[in-house]
Design a protein around this motif. Sequence first.
Motif, PDB file in Angstrom:
ATOM      1  N   LEU A   7       0.630  -1.137  -0.182  1.00 47.19           N
ATOM      2  CA  LEU A   7       0.525   0.411  -0.386  1.00 47.19           C
ATOM      3  C   LEU A   7       0.638   1.464   0.175  1.00 47.19           C
ATOM      4  O   LEU A   7       0.527   2.114  -0.769  1.00 47.19           O
ATOM      5  CB  LEU A   7      -1.023  -0.068   1.223  1.00 47.19           C
ATOM      6  CG  LEU A   7      -2.382  -0.853   1.297  1.00 47.19           C
ATOM      7  CD1 LEU A   7      -3.059  -0.707   2.956  1.00 47.19           C
ATOM      8  CD2 LEU A   7      -3.389  -0.525  -0.137  1.00 47.19           C
ATOM      9  N   GLN A   8       1.996   1.689   0.315  1.00 45.38           N
ATOM     10  CA  GLN A   8       3.159   2.923   0.728  1.00 45.38           C
ATOM     11  C   GLN A   8       3.734   2.636  -0.687  1.00 45.38           C
ATOM     12  O   GLN A   8       3.554   3.462  -1.006  1.00 45.38           O
ATOM     13  CB  GLN A   8       4.597   1.676   1.432  1.00 45.38           C
ATOM     14  CG  GLN A   8       3.832   1.985   3.427  1.00 45.38           C
ATOM     15  CD  GLN A   8       4.772   2.068   3.943  1.00 45.38           C
ATOM     16  OE1 GLN A   8       5.778   1.683   3.561  1.00 45.38           O
ATOM     17  NE2 GLN A   8       4.898   1.704   5.336  1.00 45.38           N
ATOM     18  N   ASP A   9       3.647   1.480  -1.114  1.00 45.31           N
ATOM     19  CA  ASP A   9       4.321   1.722  -2.584  1.00 45.31           C
ATOM     20  C   ASP A   9       3.172   2.274  -3.601  1.00 45.31           C
ATOM     21  O   ASP A   9       3.649   2.875  -4.513  1.00 45.31           O
ATOM     22  CB  ASP A   9       4.797   0.319  -3.171  1.00 45.31           C
ATOM     23  CG  ASP A   9       6.261  -0.190  -2.577  1.00 45.31           C
ATOM     24  OD1 ASP A   9       6.726   0.812  -1.841  1.00 45.31           O
ATOM     25  OD2 ASP A   9       6.755  -0.931  -2.607  1.00 45.31           O
ATOM     26  N   ALA A  10       2.071   1.585  -3.666  1.00 45.55           N
ATOM     27  CA  ALA A  10       1.190   2.268  -4.040  1.00 45.55           C
ATOM     28  C   ALA A  10       0.916   3.052  -4.246  1.00 45.55           C
ATOM     29  O   ALA A  10       0.465   4.224  -5.062  1.00 45.55           O
ATOM     30  CB  ALA A  10      -0.690   1.473  -3.986  1.00 45.55           C
ATOM     31  N   GLY A  11       0.660   3.506  -2.849  1.00 41.52           N
ATOM     32  CA  GLY A  11       0.690   5.349  -2.793  1.00 41.52           C
ATOM     33  C   GLY A  11       1.419   6.214  -3.525  1.00 41.52           C
ATOM     34  O   GLY A  11       1.279   7.553  -3.652  1.00 41.52           O
ATOM     35  N   VAL A  12       3.107   6.133  -3.235  1.00 42.89           N
ATOM     36  CA  VAL A  12       3.891   6.140  -4.826  1.00 42.89           C
ATOM     37  C   VAL A  12       3.762   6.652  -5.989  1.00 42.89           C
ATOM     38  O   VAL A  12       4.067   7.749  -6.315  1.00 42.89           O
ATOM     39  CB  VAL A  12       4.976   6.179  -3.502  1.00 42.89           C
ATOM     40  CG1 VAL A  12       6.325   6.534  -4.698  1.00 42.89           C
ATOM     41  CG2 VAL A  12       5.767   6.097  -1.719  1.00 42.89           C
ATOM     42  N   GLU A  13       3.668   5.492  -6.098  1.00 38.03           N
ATOM     43  CA  GLU A  13       2.903   4.998  -7.556  1.00 38.03           C
ATOM     44  C   GLU A  13       1.668   6.314  -7.826  1.00 38.03           C
ATOM     45  O   GLU A  13       2.318   6.974  -9.118  1.00 38.03           O
ATOM     46  CB  GLU A  13       3.021   4.170  -7.621  1.00 38.03           C
ATOM     47  CG  GLU A  13       2.223   3.586  -9.238  1.00 38.03           C
ATOM     48  CD  GLU A  13       2.570   1.860  -9.879  1.00 38.03           C
ATOM     49  OE1 GLU A  13       2.355   1.637 -10.909  1.00 38.03           O
ATOM     50  OE2 GLU A  13       1.968   0.953  -8.861  1.00 38.03           O
ATOM     51  N   LEU A  14       0.456   5.555  -7.052  1.00 39.85           N
ATOM     52  CA  LEU A  14      -0.676   6.753  -7.465  1.00 39.85           C
ATOM     53  C   LEU A  14      -0.331   9.043  -7.708  1.00 39.85           C
ATOM     54  O   LEU A  14      -0.809   9.117  -8.240  1.00 39.85           O
ATOM     55  CB  LEU A  14      -1.544   6.714  -6.252  1.00 39.85           C
ATOM     56  CG  LEU A  14      -2.292   5.190  -6.831  1.00 39.85           C
ATOM     57  CD1 LEU A  14      -2.824   5.426  -5.606  1.00 39.85           C
ATOM     58  CD2 LEU A  14      -2.755   5.290  -8.024  1.00 39.85           C
ATOM     59  N   GLN A  15       1.077   8.419  -6.712  1.00 36.41           N
ATOM     60  CA  GLN A  15       1.240  10.400  -6.414  1.00 36.41           C
ATOM     61  C   GLN A  15       2.011  10.926  -8.029  1.00 36.41           C
ATOM     62  O   GLN A  15       1.634  12.081  -8.470  1.00 36.41           O
ATOM     63  CB  GLN A  15       2.308  10.760  -5.549  1.00 36.41           C
ATOM     64  CG  GLN A  15       1.275  10.580  -3.851  1.00 36.41           C
ATOM     65  CD  GLN A  15       2.086  10.838  -3.252  1.00 36.41           C
ATOM     66  OE1 GLN A  15       3.457  11.266  -3.120  1.00 36.41           O
ATOM     67  NE2 GLN A  15       1.182  11.291  -1.703  1.00 36.41           N
ATOM     68  N   THR A  16       3.060   9.455  -8.539  1.00 35.59           N
ATOM     69  CA  THR A  16       3.485  10.067  -9.342  1.00 35.59           C
ATOM     70  C   THR A  16       2.954   9.979 -10.608  1.00 35.59           C
ATOM     71  O   THR A  16       2.801  11.009 -11.184  1.00 35.59           O
ATOM     72  CB  THR A  16       4.394   9.060  -9.826  1.00 35.59           C
ATOM     73  OG1 THR A  16       5.692   8.665  -8.575  1.00 35.59           O
ATOM     74  CG2 THR A  16       5.523   8.763 -11.192  1.00 35.59           C
ATOM     75  N   ILE A  17       1.729   9.251 -10.263  1.00 37.63           N
ATOM     76  CA  ILE A  17       1.104   8.658 -12.028  1.00 37.63           C
ATOM     77  C   ILE A  17       0.379  11.044 -11.795  1.00 37.63           C
ATOM     78  O   ILE A  17      -0.071  10.943 -13.067  1.00 37.63           O
ATOM     79  CB  ILE A  17       0.065   8.404 -12.023  1.00 37.63           C
ATOM     80  CG1 ILE A  17       0.747   6.638 -11.808  1.00 37.63           C
ATOM     81  CG2 ILE A  17      -1.105   7.797 -13.041  1.00 37.63           C
ATOM     82  CD1 ILE A  17      -0.190   5.481 -12.104  1.00 37.63           C
ATOM     83  N   GLN A  18      -0.701  11.157 -10.563  1.00 37.34           N
ATOM     84  CA  GLN A  18      -1.680  12.380 -10.756  1.00 37.34           C
ATOM     85  C   GLN A  18      -0.800  13.428 -11.264  1.00 37.34           C
ATOM     86  O   GLN A  18      -0.774  14.732 -11.226  1.00 37.34           O
ATOM     87  CB  GLN A  18      -1.790  12.472  -8.898  1.00 37.34           C
ATOM     88  CG  GLN A  18      -2.851  13.219  -8.564  1.00 37.34           C
ATOM     89  CD  GLN A  18      -3.234  13.734  -7.033  1.00 37.34           C
ATOM     90  OE1 GLN A  18      -2.483  13.374  -6.329  1.00 37.34           O
ATOM     91  NE2 GLN A  18      -3.782  14.097  -7.034  1.00 37.34           N
TER      92      GLN A  18
END
Length: 213
Positions: free
Chosen positions: A107-118
């Motif tokens: 979930l932490q990794d996913a959060g970072v990835e989502l911020q990058t995509i945003q």
Amino acid sequence: MRKLINVFFVAAGLLLTANVASAQQKLGHINSEEIYATFPEALTAQNALQTFAKGKQAEIDKMIAEYQLKAKAAQEKEQKGQKLQNEMSEANKEATLKELNVISKELQDAGVELQTIQKKVEDARTKASTDVQTKQVELFTPVNTKVATGMSAVAKEKGLAYVFDIANGQGANNLVYFDGGEDITAAVKTKLGIAATAAPVTKAPATTPVKKN
């Protein structure tokens, strides 16, 4: 697009300095919206601009879809972790905690990835806006030049001193051409007590339109 058209019309008018043959100054008007709505080259440019803009939007939509897909997967993973935590017992505590730790890291990794995509989406929107404006100038510069040239040619043929654009998008009273006419700037300065040698200010003060009764 109307602001761009306006700039080209005014620029074309300012370059025309020939005196009016007739002593009586004649006025004319034009509807630029009607011209641009029926001019084949303008329609071609508009269609090309729309296609270009749609392509940019499709790229952004693709990134948004990726964001939504990954956000959904993260949400499902979070729900799974919550369920494991609720169902944890002494018998499965050790295994459950290990699995919860794995989920937490994911979930932490996913959060970072989502911020990058945003951030990519925001940057893409900004760039797309700039690219579309640049493309608009590229496509409409030759069109605007032709329309302005045609307008000034007809104005000269008819001996018009001033031509106003009556299109609603231009404010219905925009001056797009002048040839000759009396410049009363100096006279108004004198009337207001402004010295002829007075230097212009860097930024003109805001003005309030005078209402006509």
